[in-house]
Design a protein around this motif. Structure first.
Motif, PDB file in Angstrom:
ATOM      1  N   MET A   1       0.803  -1.137   0.000  1.00  0.00           N
ATOM      2  CA  MET A   1       0.000   0.000   0.000  1.00  0.00           C
ATOM      3  C   MET A   1       0.867   1.228   0.000  1.00  0.00           C
ATOM      4  SD  MET A   1      -2.799   0.130   2.636  1.00  0.00           S
ATOM      5  CE  MET A   1      -3.981   1.032   2.510  1.00  0.00           C
ATOM      6  N   SER A   2       0.610   1.941  -0.898  1.00  0.00           N
ATOM      7  CA  SER A   2       1.426   3.123  -0.955  1.00  0.00           C
ATOM      8  C   SER A   2       0.550   4.315  -0.586  1.00  0.00           C
ATOM      9  CB  SER A   2       2.024   3.231  -2.335  1.00  0.00           C
ATOM     10  OG  SER A   2       1.490   4.234  -3.061  1.00  0.00           O
ATOM     11  N   THR A   3       0.939   4.969   0.425  1.00  0.00           N
ATOM     12  CA  THR A   3       0.183   6.129   0.872  1.00  0.00           C
ATOM     13  C   THR A   3       1.014   7.377   0.617  1.00  0.00           C
ATOM     14  OG1 THR A   3       1.023   5.861   3.059  1.00  0.00           O
ATOM     15  CG2 THR A   3      -1.175   5.017   2.617  1.00  0.00           C
ATOM     16  N   HIS A   4       0.449   8.191  -0.093  1.00  0.00           N
ATOM     17  CA  HIS A   4       1.110   9.479  -0.316  1.00  0.00           C
ATOM     18  C   HIS A   4       0.508  10.507   0.632  1.00  0.00           C
ATOM     19  CE1 HIS A   4       3.637   8.784  -3.656  1.00  0.00           C
ATOM     20  NE2 HIS A   4       2.659   8.252  -4.399  1.00  0.00           N
ATOM     21  N   PHE A   5       1.348  11.057   1.383  1.00  0.00           N
ATOM     22  CA  PHE A   5       0.899  12.145   2.243  1.00  0.00           C
ATOM     23  C   PHE A   5       1.121  13.465   1.528  1.00  0.00           C
ATOM     24  CE2 PHE A   5       1.869   8.791   5.273  1.00  0.00           C
ATOM     25  CZ  PHE A   5       0.699   8.780   5.988  1.00  0.00           C
ATOM     26  N   ARG A   6       0.133  14.245   1.576  1.00  0.00           N
ATOM     27  CA  ARG A   6       0.267  15.546   0.938  1.00  0.00           C
ATOM     28  C   ARG A   6       0.270  16.617   2.027  1.00  0.00           C
ATOM     29  NH1 ARG A   6      -2.540  18.045  -4.233  1.00  0.00           N
ATOM     30  NH2 ARG A   6      -2.087  20.118  -3.590  1.00  0.00           N
ATOM     31  N   GLN A   7       1.293  17.370   2.077  1.00  0.00           N
ATOM     32  CA  GLN A   7       1.447  18.371   3.127  1.00  0.00           C
ATOM     33  C   GLN A   7       0.764  19.665   2.677  1.00  0.00           C
ATOM     34  OE1 GLN A   7       5.475  19.063   4.200  1.00  0.00           O
ATOM     35  NE2 GLN A   7       4.958  20.579   5.758  1.00  0.00           N
ATOM     36  N   ASP A   8       0.075  20.282   3.652  1.00  0.00           N
ATOM     37  CA  ASP A   8      -0.542  21.584   3.349  1.00  0.00           C
ATOM     38  C   ASP A   8       0.546  22.614   3.214  1.00  0.00           C
ATOM     39  OD1 ASP A   8      -3.137  20.835   3.326  1.00  0.00           O
ATOM     40  OD2 ASP A   8      -3.524  21.335   5.428  1.00  0.00           O
ATOM     41  N   MET A   9       0.418  23.417   2.214  1.00  0.00           N
ATOM     42  CA  MET A   9       1.405  24.449   1.953  1.00  0.00           C
ATOM     43  C   MET A   9       0.688  25.794   1.935  1.00  0.00           C
ATOM     44  SD  MET A   9       4.224  22.938   1.702  1.00  0.00           S
ATOM     45  CE  MET A   9       5.322  24.076   0.980  1.00  0.00           C
ATOM     46  N   PRO A  10       1.417  26.875   2.185  1.00  0.00           N
ATOM     47  CA  PRO A  10       0.788  28.180   2.123  1.00  0.00           C
ATOM     48  C   PRO A  10       0.360  28.499   0.705  1.00  0.00           C
ATOM     49  CG  PRO A  10       3.147  28.423   2.376  1.00  0.00           C
ATOM     50  CD  PRO A  10       2.848  26.952   2.483  1.00  0.00           C
ATOM     51  N   PRO A  11      -0.632  29.347   0.598  1.00  0.00           N
ATOM     52  CA  PRO A  11      -1.057  29.679  -0.757  1.00  0.00           C
ATOM     53  C   PRO A  11       0.037  30.448  -1.490  1.00  0.00           C
ATOM     54  CG  PRO A  11      -2.232  31.022   0.858  1.00  0.00           C
ATOM     55  CD  PRO A  11      -1.399  30.036   1.613  1.00  0.00           C
ATOM     56  N   VAL A  12      -0.106  30.534  -2.720  1.00  0.00           N
ATOM     57  CA  VAL A  12       0.883  31.239  -3.532  1.00  0.00           C
ATOM     58  C   VAL A  12       0.823  32.715  -3.180  1.00  0.00           C
ATOM     59  CG1 VAL A  12       1.624  31.756  -5.878  1.00  0.00           C
ATOM     60  CG2 VAL A  12       0.540  29.575  -5.351  1.00  0.00           C
ATOM     61  N   GLY A  13       1.945  33.301  -2.899  1.00  0.00           N
ATOM     62  CA  GLY A  13       2.004  34.704  -2.486  1.00  0.00           C
ATOM     63  C   GLY A  13       1.984  34.837  -0.982  1.00  0.00           C
ATOM     64  N   GLY A  14       1.729  33.807  -0.248  1.00  0.00           N
ATOM     65  CA  GLY A  14       1.770  33.805   1.202  1.00  0.00           C
ATOM     66  C   GLY A  14       0.447  34.226   1.845  1.00  0.00           C
ATOM     67  N   PHE A  15       0.423  34.007   3.140  1.00  0.00           N
ATOM     68  CA  PHE A  15      -0.755  34.426   3.900  1.00  0.00           C
ATOM     69  C   PHE A  15      -0.739  35.947   4.083  1.00  0.00           C
ATOM     70  CE2 PHE A  15      -0.263  30.014   5.474  1.00  0.00           C
ATOM     71  CZ  PHE A  15      -1.522  29.550   5.145  1.00  0.00           C
ATOM     72  N   GLU A  16      -1.909  36.494   4.290  1.00  0.00           N
ATOM     73  CA  GLU A  16      -1.933  37.939   4.541  1.00  0.00           C
ATOM     74  C   GLU A  16      -1.398  38.209   5.944  1.00  0.00           C
ATOM     75  OE1 GLU A  16      -6.208  39.268   6.070  1.00  0.00           O
ATOM     76  OE2 GLU A  16      -6.324  38.323   4.092  1.00  0.00           O
ATOM     77  N   ALA A  17      -0.953  39.450   6.150  1.00  0.00           N
ATOM     78  CA  ALA A  17      -0.317  39.816   7.417  1.00  0.00           C
ATOM     79  C   ALA A  17      -1.320  39.781   8.563  1.00  0.00           C
ATOM     80  CB  ALA A  17       0.289  41.207   7.321  1.00  0.00           C
ATOM     81  N   VAL A  18      -0.858  39.356   9.697  1.00  0.00           N
ATOM     82  CA  VAL A  18      -1.702  39.295  10.880  1.00  0.00           C
ATOM     83  C   VAL A  18      -1.729  40.689  11.509  1.00  0.00           C
ATOM     84  CG1 VAL A  18      -1.978  38.273  13.161  1.00  0.00           C
ATOM     85  CG2 VAL A  18      -1.095  36.897  11.272  1.00  0.00           C
ATOM     86  N   ARG A  19      -2.940  41.201  11.763  1.00  0.00           N
ATOM     87  CA  ARG A  19      -3.078  42.536  12.358  1.00  0.00           C
ATOM     88  C   ARG A  19      -3.002  42.396  13.877  1.00  0.00           C
ATOM     89  NH1 ARG A  19      -8.347  44.087   9.113  1.00  0.00           N
ATOM     90  NH2 ARG A  19      -7.516  43.711   7.039  1.00  0.00           N
ATOM     91  N   TYR A  20      -1.938  42.868  14.417  1.00  0.00           N
ATOM     92  CA  TYR A  20      -1.777  42.763  15.859  1.00  0.00           C
ATOM     93  C   TYR A  20      -1.844  44.124  16.547  1.00  0.00           C
ATOM     94  CZ  TYR A  20       2.975  44.169  14.777  1.00  0.00           C
ATOM     95  OH  TYR A  20       4.077  44.836  14.320  1.00  0.00           O
ATOM     96  N   LYS A  21      -1.835  45.224  15.796  1.00  0.00           N
ATOM     97  CA  LYS A  21      -1.942  46.552  16.394  1.00  0.00           C
ATOM     98  C   LYS A  21      -3.401  46.851  16.725  1.00  0.00           C
ATOM     99  CE  LYS A  21       1.941  48.742  14.095  1.00  0.00           C
ATOM    100  NZ  LYS A  21       2.339  49.840  13.224  1.00  0.00           N
ATOM    101  N   ARG A  22      -3.591  47.696  17.777  1.00  0.00           N
ATOM    102  CA  ARG A  22      -4.952  48.090  18.121  1.00  0.00           C
ATOM    103  C   ARG A  22      -5.437  49.105  17.101  1.00  0.00           C
ATOM    104  NH1 ARG A  22      -5.290  49.855  24.197  1.00  0.00           N
ATOM    105  NH2 ARG A  22      -7.493  49.695  23.734  1.00  0.00           N
ATOM    106  N   ASN A  23      -6.596  48.918  16.631  1.00  0.00           N
ATOM    107  CA  ASN A  23      -7.164  49.822  15.638  1.00  0.00           C
ATOM    108  C   ASN A  23      -8.285  50.625  16.302  1.00  0.00           C
ATOM    109  OD1 ASN A  23      -7.779  51.096  13.307  1.00  0.00           O
ATOM    110  ND2 ASN A  23      -8.815  49.377  12.342  1.00  0.00           N
ATOM    111  N   LEU A  24      -7.867  51.594  17.134  1.00  0.00           N
ATOM    112  CA  LEU A  24      -8.848  52.412  17.846  1.00  0.00           C
ATOM    113  C   LEU A  24      -9.039  53.730  17.104  1.00  0.00           C
ATOM    114  CD1 LEU A  24      -7.636  51.917  21.511  1.00  0.00           C
ATOM    115  CD2 LEU A  24      -9.546  50.814  20.391  1.00  0.00           C
ATOM    116  N   PRO A  25     -10.269  54.180  16.989  1.00  0.00           N
ATOM    117  CA  PRO A  25     -10.490  55.468  16.318  1.00  0.00           C
ATOM    118  C   PRO A  25     -10.017  56.607  17.225  1.00  0.00           C
ATOM    119  CG  PRO A  25     -12.552  54.632  17.179  1.00  0.00           C
ATOM    120  CD  PRO A  25     -11.520  53.554  17.399  1.00  0.00           C
ATOM    121  N   LEU A  26      -9.726  57.750  16.620  1.00  0.00           N
ATOM    122  CA  LEU A  26      -9.346  58.929  17.402  1.00  0.00           C
ATOM    123  C   LEU A  26     -10.558  59.397  18.197  1.00  0.00           C
ATOM    124  CD1 LEU A  26      -7.203  60.934  14.852  1.00  0.00           C
ATOM    125  CD2 LEU A  26      -6.411  59.626  16.808  1.00  0.00           C
ATOM    126  N   ARG A  27     -10.368  59.600  19.469  1.00  0.00           N
ATOM    127  CA  ARG A  27     -11.485  59.998  20.315  1.00  0.00           C
ATOM    128  C   ARG A  27     -11.237  61.407  20.819  1.00  0.00           C
ATOM    129  NH1 ARG A  27     -14.654  56.141  23.504  1.00  0.00           N
ATOM    130  NH2 ARG A  27     -15.734  55.506  21.674  1.00  0.00           N
TER     131      ARG A  27
END
Length: 124
Positions: free
Chosen positions: A1-27
């Motif tokens: 039995m031959s099992t081919h494992f296929r690994q998940d890869m990132p999409p072409v061009g990469g993942f979009e950037a993770v937003r870690y900054k607070r996005n608070l409006p000016l008060r």
């Protein structure tokens, strides 16, 4: 039995950037804008207080001068009132003492030639 494992890869061009900054409006405005506004408001308030003090001083001066100019009138009115009261007192004295022989109306009962204004005013 031959099992081919296929690994998940990132999409072409990469993942979009993770937003870690607070996005608070000016008060509201900044601290510098608030400080400028408070300073301007205080300056305007001090200006108005100064103008009010000038006006109050002018009204006080006018009041003092009006009193100075009214003093002769008030003294004359007081003198006329005292004269009228004295004449009325003499008329009452003449009416009361008309039956007394050798009574001189207005003559002092004291042996002092100096004039003294009456200290007590009796209003009937």
């Amino acid at each position: 039995m031959s099992t081919h494992f296929r690994q998940d890869m990132p999409p072409v061009g990469g993942f979009e950037a993770v937003r870690y900054k607070r996005n608070l409006p000016l008060r509201g405005p900044s601290g510098l804008a608030i400080l400028g506004g408070v300073t301007a408001l205080c300056a305007y308030g001090f200006y108005r207080v100064g103008m009010g003090n000038i006006e109050k001083r002018e009204l006080q001066r006018e009041k003092i001068w009006s009193r100075i100019h009214l003093v002769p009138l008030l003294l004359a009115e007081g003198d006329r009132d005292a004269y009228r009261r004295e004449r009325a007192a003499l008329a009452r004295e003449q009416e009361i003492m008309k039956d007394v022989k050798d009574w001189e109306v207005g003559k002092s009962v004291y042996n002092n030639p100096r004039y003294r204004s009456p200290e007590w005013i009796v209003v009937l």
